[in-house]
Design a protein around this motif. Structure first.
Motif, PDB file in Angstrom:
ATOM      1  N   CYS A  21       5.534   4.883   0.554  1.00  0.00           N
ATOM      2  CA  CYS A  21       4.511   5.187  -0.453  1.00  0.00           C
ATOM      3  C   CYS A  21       3.115   5.122   0.158  1.00  0.00           C
ATOM      4  O   CYS A  21       2.263   5.983  -0.129  1.00  0.00           O
ATOM      5  CB  CYS A  21       4.606   4.211  -1.622  1.00  0.00           C
ATOM      6  SG  CYS A  21       6.017   4.501  -2.707  1.00  0.00           S
ATOM      7  N   LEU A  38      -6.624   2.820  -8.294  1.00  0.00           N
ATOM      8  CA  LEU A  38      -6.888   3.085  -9.715  1.00  0.00           C
ATOM      9  C   LEU A  38      -8.376   3.213 -10.007  1.00  0.00           C
ATOM     10  O   LEU A  38      -8.772   4.000 -10.879  1.00  0.00           O
ATOM     11  CB  LEU A  38      -6.276   1.979 -10.568  1.00  0.00           C
ATOM     12  CG  LEU A  38      -4.751   1.964 -10.617  1.00  0.00           C
ATOM     13  CD1 LEU A  38      -4.248   0.697 -11.303  1.00  0.00           C
ATOM     14  CD2 LEU A  38      -4.213   3.214 -11.311  1.00  0.00           C
ATOM     15  N   ALA A  81      -3.570  -1.089  -4.856  1.00  0.00           N
ATOM     16  CA  ALA A  81      -3.319  -0.477  -6.167  1.00  0.00           C
ATOM     17  C   ALA A  81      -4.603  -0.472  -6.995  1.00  0.00           C
ATOM     18  O   ALA A  81      -4.943   0.544  -7.621  1.00  0.00           O
ATOM     19  CB  ALA A  81      -2.207  -1.217  -6.901  1.00  0.00           C
ATOM     20  N   ASP A  89      -6.054  10.789  -8.287  1.00  0.00           N
ATOM     21  CA  ASP A  89      -4.759  10.467  -8.901  1.00  0.00           C
ATOM     22  C   ASP A  89      -3.560  10.471  -7.959  1.00  0.00           C
ATOM     23  O   ASP A  89      -2.771   9.534  -8.011  1.00  0.00           O
ATOM     24  CB  ASP A  89      -4.490  11.400 -10.085  1.00  0.00           C
ATOM     25  CG  ASP A  89      -5.364  11.051 -11.281  1.00  0.00           C
ATOM     26  OD1 ASP A  89      -5.902   9.924 -11.316  1.00  0.00           O
ATOM     27  OD2 ASP A  89      -5.491  11.897 -12.178  1.00  0.00           O
ATOM     28  N   PRO A  90      -3.364  11.468  -7.122  1.00  0.00           N
ATOM     29  CA  PRO A  90      -2.157  11.403  -6.292  1.00  0.00           C
ATOM     30  C   PRO A  90      -2.142  10.185  -5.371  1.00  0.00           C
ATOM     31  O   PRO A  90      -1.109   9.543  -5.193  1.00  0.00           O
ATOM     32  CB  PRO A  90      -2.189  12.692  -5.470  1.00  0.00           C
ATOM     33  CG  PRO A  90      -3.207  13.568  -6.088  1.00  0.00           C
ATOM     34  CD  PRO A  90      -4.122  12.687  -6.892  1.00  0.00           C
ATOM     35  N   ALA A 128      -1.552   7.004  -7.490  1.00  0.00           N
ATOM     36  CA  ALA A 128      -0.161   6.900  -7.929  1.00  0.00           C
ATOM     37  C   ALA A 128       0.732   6.346  -6.815  1.00  0.00           C
ATOM     38  O   ALA A 128       1.561   5.459  -7.049  1.00  0.00           O
ATOM     39  CB  ALA A 128       0.349   8.257  -8.394  1.00  0.00           C
ATOM     40  N   TRP A 129       0.554   6.855  -5.605  1.00  0.00           N
ATOM     41  CA  TRP A 129       1.355   6.350  -4.480  1.00  0.00           C
ATOM     42  C   TRP A 129       1.072   4.875  -4.216  1.00  0.00           C
ATOM     43  O   TRP A 129       1.985   4.100  -3.898  1.00  0.00           O
ATOM     44  CB  TRP A 129       1.102   7.172  -3.221  1.00  0.00           C
ATOM     45  CG  TRP A 129       1.778   8.504  -3.230  1.00  0.00           C
ATOM     46  CD1 TRP A 129       1.178   9.727  -3.201  1.00  0.00           C
ATOM     47  CD2 TRP A 129       3.191   8.751  -3.262  1.00  0.00           C
ATOM     48  NE1 TRP A 129       2.135  10.721  -3.223  1.00  0.00           N
ATOM     49  CE2 TRP A 129       3.380  10.150  -3.262  1.00  0.00           C
ATOM     50  CE3 TRP A 129       4.310   7.925  -3.300  1.00  0.00           C
ATOM     51  CZ2 TRP A 129       4.638  10.732  -3.295  1.00  0.00           C
ATOM     52  CZ3 TRP A 129       5.576   8.507  -3.332  1.00  0.00           C
ATOM     53  CH2 TRP A 129       5.725   9.899  -3.326  1.00  0.00           C
ATOM     54  N   VAL A 173       0.045   2.604  -6.425  1.00  0.00           N
ATOM     55  CA  VAL A 173       0.628   1.794  -7.499  1.00  0.00           C
ATOM     56  C   VAL A 173       2.144   1.681  -7.325  1.00  0.00           C
ATOM     57  O   VAL A 173       2.714   0.593  -7.445  1.00  0.00           O
ATOM     58  CB  VAL A 173       0.251   2.372  -8.882  1.00  0.00           C
ATOM     59  CG1 VAL A 173       1.071   1.732  -9.989  1.00  0.00           C
ATOM     60  CG2 VAL A 173      -1.243   2.201  -9.144  1.00  0.00           C
ATOM     61  N   VAL A 174       2.796   2.788  -7.021  1.00  0.00           N
ATOM     62  CA  VAL A 174       4.250   2.748  -6.822  1.00  0.00           C
ATOM     63  C   VAL A 174       4.595   1.888  -5.608  1.00  0.00           C
ATOM     64  O   VAL A 174       5.552   1.096  -5.642  1.00  0.00           O
ATOM     65  CB  VAL A 174       4.835   4.172  -6.698  1.00  0.00           C
ATOM     66  CG1 VAL A 174       6.304   4.140  -6.313  1.00  0.00           C
ATOM     67  CG2 VAL A 174       4.655   4.925  -8.013  1.00  0.00           C
TER      68      VAL A 174
END
Length: 165
Positions: free
Chosen positions: A153, A78, A74, A83-84, A87-88, A90-91
């Protein structure tokens, strides 16, 4: 950091999370049901042994190692990834840390400790066992689903990552 190295990390995280999900699924699908069909004292004693042995297992290394890997991925996402992908990651970390590790630490482990404190052939253990089987398994379903979600993810992050140059 090279795209190839990132891809290797993501594949490893996908596989490791999937392995954790598989172990949890095994318990949810047939191990707990089998223990419930055994004589209560036998089921209790077997689960107590499993709960003691897991601390010295390769599974524990994988379970805890994925916590650190999830946090690291994560952070990597970051700080350095588009971004895509970020985001995956982090989720995925949220799914793993919240649905696997938090549930393990706050629910399943305390239930295991309560069971371990009882003599397998005692009346108290018998009554605890009746709710333990149901409740432990329900929470374990969540852990299995969360580890699966994390694996998916991480797989999505692989798919979203830019191709290696």
């Amino acid at each position: 950091m090279s795209n190839d190295f990132i891809q290797i990390l993501l594949v490893a995280a996908t596989l490791a999370s999937g392995l954790v999900a598989g172990v949890f699924l095994t318990f949810s699908d047939f191990v707990m049901r089998s223990l419930g069909r055994a004589q209560p004292a036998a089921g209790i004693e077997t689960m107590q042994i499993i709960n003691r042995e897991v601390y010295r297992s390769q599974f524990m290394v994988l379970l805890i190692g994925m916590s650190f890997a999830s946090i690291g991925l994560a952070g990597l996402g970051l700080l350095f990834l588009p971004d895509p992908v970020a985001a995956w990651l982090v989720v995925g970390a949220m799914a793993y840390l919240g649905g696997v590790m938090a549930v393990t630490a706050r629910i399943n482990v305390p239930m295991n400790k309560a069971l371990d404190a009882e003599r397998p052939d005692s009346a108290a253990a018998f009554f605890l066992w009746q709710t333990y089987l149901r409740n432990w398994t329900r929470w374990n379903h969540l852990r299995s689903a969360a580890a699966t979600a994390a694996a998916l993810c991480y797989l999505a992050a692989i798919m979203a990552a830019p191709p290696a140059a």
